[in-house]
Design an enzyme around this catalytic site. Structure first.
Site, PDB file in Angstrom:
ATOM      1  N   LYS A 253       0.839  -1.198   0.000  1.00  0.00           N
ATOM      2  CA  LYS A 253       0.000   0.000   0.000  1.00  0.00           C
ATOM      3  C   LYS A 253       0.874   1.248   0.000  1.00  0.00           C
ATOM      4  O   LYS A 253       0.500   2.268  -0.550  1.00  0.00           O
ATOM      5  CB  LYS A 253      -1.011  -0.005   1.147  1.00  0.00           C
ATOM      6  CG  LYS A 253      -0.486  -0.267   2.515  1.00  0.00           C
ATOM      7  CD  LYS A 253      -1.656  -0.421   3.500  1.00  0.00           C
ATOM      8  CE  LYS A 253      -1.174  -0.957   4.831  1.00  0.00           C
ATOM      9  NZ  LYS A 253      -2.255  -1.450   5.667  1.00  0.00           N
ATOM     10  N   ARG A 254       2.039   1.126   0.596  1.00  0.00           N
ATOM     11  CA  ARG A 254       2.932   2.302   0.610  1.00  0.00           C
ATOM     12  C   ARG A 254       3.355   2.671  -0.800  1.00  0.00           C
ATOM     13  O   ARG A 254       3.630   3.807  -1.105  1.00  0.00           O
ATOM     14  CB  ARG A 254       4.177   2.016   1.445  1.00  0.00           C
ATOM     15  CG  ARG A 254       3.850   1.900   2.903  1.00  0.00           C
ATOM     16  CD  ARG A 254       4.940   2.454   3.800  1.00  0.00           C
ATOM     17  NE  ARG A 254       4.482   2.382   5.168  1.00  0.00           N
ATOM     18  CZ  ARG A 254       4.699   1.336   5.960  1.00  0.00           C
ATOM     19  NH1 ARG A 254       5.410   0.327   5.540  1.00  0.00           N
ATOM     20  NH2 ARG A 254       4.228   1.318   7.187  1.00  0.00           N
TER      21      ARG A 254
END
Ligand code: GLU
Length: 490
Positions: A253-254
């Protein structure tokens, strides 16, 4: 045999994405395959970064994918609370127990001291591991430091020996405990750290199998040792291969992996995502490519998960989505596109029966053209909107021709007097016009299509005209003819 109990433990610090959802799916399948329970545990101890918006989205994504949880947020369960932030009271006595039994010790080394020693060790080319300076402190010395008000953390004392386990995916794994650090299990403010909390929660919730990404593999021996020190039986572990994106980086997700909710908004089917995610690392060994959730439950076998990293291919996912849309019956497909049409203001959220029947005819006509449910707006917009939007290029190419005006006017006349508005009748009249003008039928259809749809491509034009109805068709032919007259260049 005891009941299989698995958990998925997301942190509500971001949206659920493909990698996390695949972990949830594999856990869910493992539980359901053996009639067990799937527990959702929210690891929300990072209070600053956890939000209810992320939590709600994670829950919604699970529901949408069909990964309904048996215990967890909203529904509770016997092993609750299911929010880590509400379990704080359980951890402190267990940390104390480990301290009392000597399996843990207080460490008074300040961050500055540790930094200093770490950099000296790395200058010598050594890998840094806590040097156990405080491990030798007696209980009295420790108590004295405490009384002086010195700040301390609690470290777990890694025992000598080796730690091994039989990973459900990777097979036998063995680690020499010398490679492990005396990890911090409670910070100086007393809050416990991930590796400790997870062991306590898994044990108290009766978790039998832990399935998670292989990025957690290095935590597993530590968690097994902590479980043993607490006198509990560690669960079975299975580490899933990492998923790499098209940029050859691990999906995270980063790094901006597409959130599950975003796929929903783009008109992907949950069936397609579930099917695609299941194949990210798992295969049943046969040729079958399409699996419903029920079929996956029947077939899933964690020992068949590959050890090799999986590659996420957005194009394959898009293809699979189109295939799943094709597999839906017309009424089902219609029901699924309604929210997209409603969001575009083309129908109400709850169309009445008459409208639904019309929508079904439109969906039937659009046939296999939908790659996503959201495509419906592009394909059906001209049927439903009062006014059409002309595609500039189509207008430029088609409506600037002198003959277009004559064709549009000619068909207007024929269709005004048509005995009915069935597609066969419309086709017959269009052919008659083409013959009269001595041109192919395609020549006639071209400006008509632009006139009624605004575009150069559409589903079968005669069915389209029939479905639009006489009133709309005549109005659009007239409007397009007027527009064409102002543009005519030849
Ligand atoms: N909250 C942890 C994570 O999202 C869970 C890890 C685990 O499954 O133990 O990575």
């Amino acid at each position: 045999m005891s009941e299989t109990r698995v958990r998925f433990a997301p942190s509500p610090t971001g949206y659920l994405h493909m990698g996390g959802a695949r972990t949830a799916l594999f856990n869910w399948l493992l539980a359901k395959h053996s009639g067990g329970r799937f527990i959702l545990r929210i690891e929300d101890t990072d209070r600053k970064r956890s939000t209810t918006e992320f939590l709600d989205a994670i829950l919604e994504d699970h529901r949408w994918l069909g990964l309904v949880w048996d215990e967890g947020p909203k529904i509770g369960g016997a092993a609750g609370p299911y929010f880590q932030s509400e379990r704080a009271d359980t951890y402190a006595p267990l940390i104390q127990k480990l301290l009392d039994e000597g399996s843990a010790y207080r460490c008074f080394c300040s961050p500055e001291e540790l930094d200093d020693r770490r950099s000296r060790s790395s200058q010598k080319g050594h890998d840094w591991k806590y040097d156990r300076k405080c491990a030798a402190l007696s209980k009295e010395q420790s108590a004295e430091h405490d009384a002086e008000g010195r700040s301390s953390v609690v470290r777990f004392r890694i025992p000598d020996g080796k730690t091994s386990f039989d990973d459900m995916v990777l097979g036998p794994v063995e680690v020499d405990n010398q490679e492990l650090d005396d990890l911090v299990i409670a910070r100086s403010d007393g809050t416990p750290t991930y590796n400790f909390v997870v062991v306590v929660d898994d044990s108290q919730m009766g978790i039998t199998h832990v399935v998670r990404g292989s990025d957690h593999l290095s935590n597993t021996p530590k968690q097994i040792l902590i479980a043993k020190a607490l006198g509990t039986e560690p669960p079975e572990f299975g580490h899933l291969p990492l998923v790499f994106g098209p940029d050859k980086q691990v999906l995270s997700k980063r790094r901006g992996a597409v959130a599950i909710g975003e796929y929903r908004r783009r008109g992907y089917l949950p069936e397609a995502l579930v099917n695609y995610m299941a194949l990210l690392g798992w295969s049943c060994g046969g040729e079958q490519e399409f699996f419903s959730l029920d079929e996956l439950v029947a077939e899933f076998d964690i020992s068949k998960v590959s050890r090799k990293a999986a590659a996420f291919d957005p194009e394959k996912l898009a293809w699979m989505n189109a295939q799943w849309i094709k597999r839906l019956s017309v009424p089902e497909r219609t029901a699924r596109v309604v929210p997209f049409l409603a969001a575009a203001g083309l129908v109400s959220d709850t169309p009445d029966e008459k409208k639904l029947a019309e929508l079904e005819r439109i969906v039937h006509l659009i046939d296999d053209r939908l790659k996503t449910l959201a495509d419906i707006v592009e394909h059906a917009g001209f049927f439903l909107a009062a006014d059409i939007t002309f595609d500039d290029i189509a207008v430029e190419k088609v409506l600037t021709k002198r003959e277009s005006v004559n064709i549009l006017d000619g068909l207007y006349g024929l269709l005004s007097d048509a005995p009915d508005f069935e597609s066969e009748t419309i086709e017959e009249l269009t052919r008659r016009l083409a013959e009269k003008r001595g041109v192919g039928v395609g020549k006639v259809v071209r400006p008509v299509r632009v006139a009624v749809t605004g575009k150069e491509v559409s589903p079968g034009i005669f069915e389209t005209l029939s479905l639009l109805g006489r009133e709309k068709v005549l109005a659009r032919l007239k409007a397009a003819s007027e527009l064409a007259s102002t543009l005519t260049t030849e």
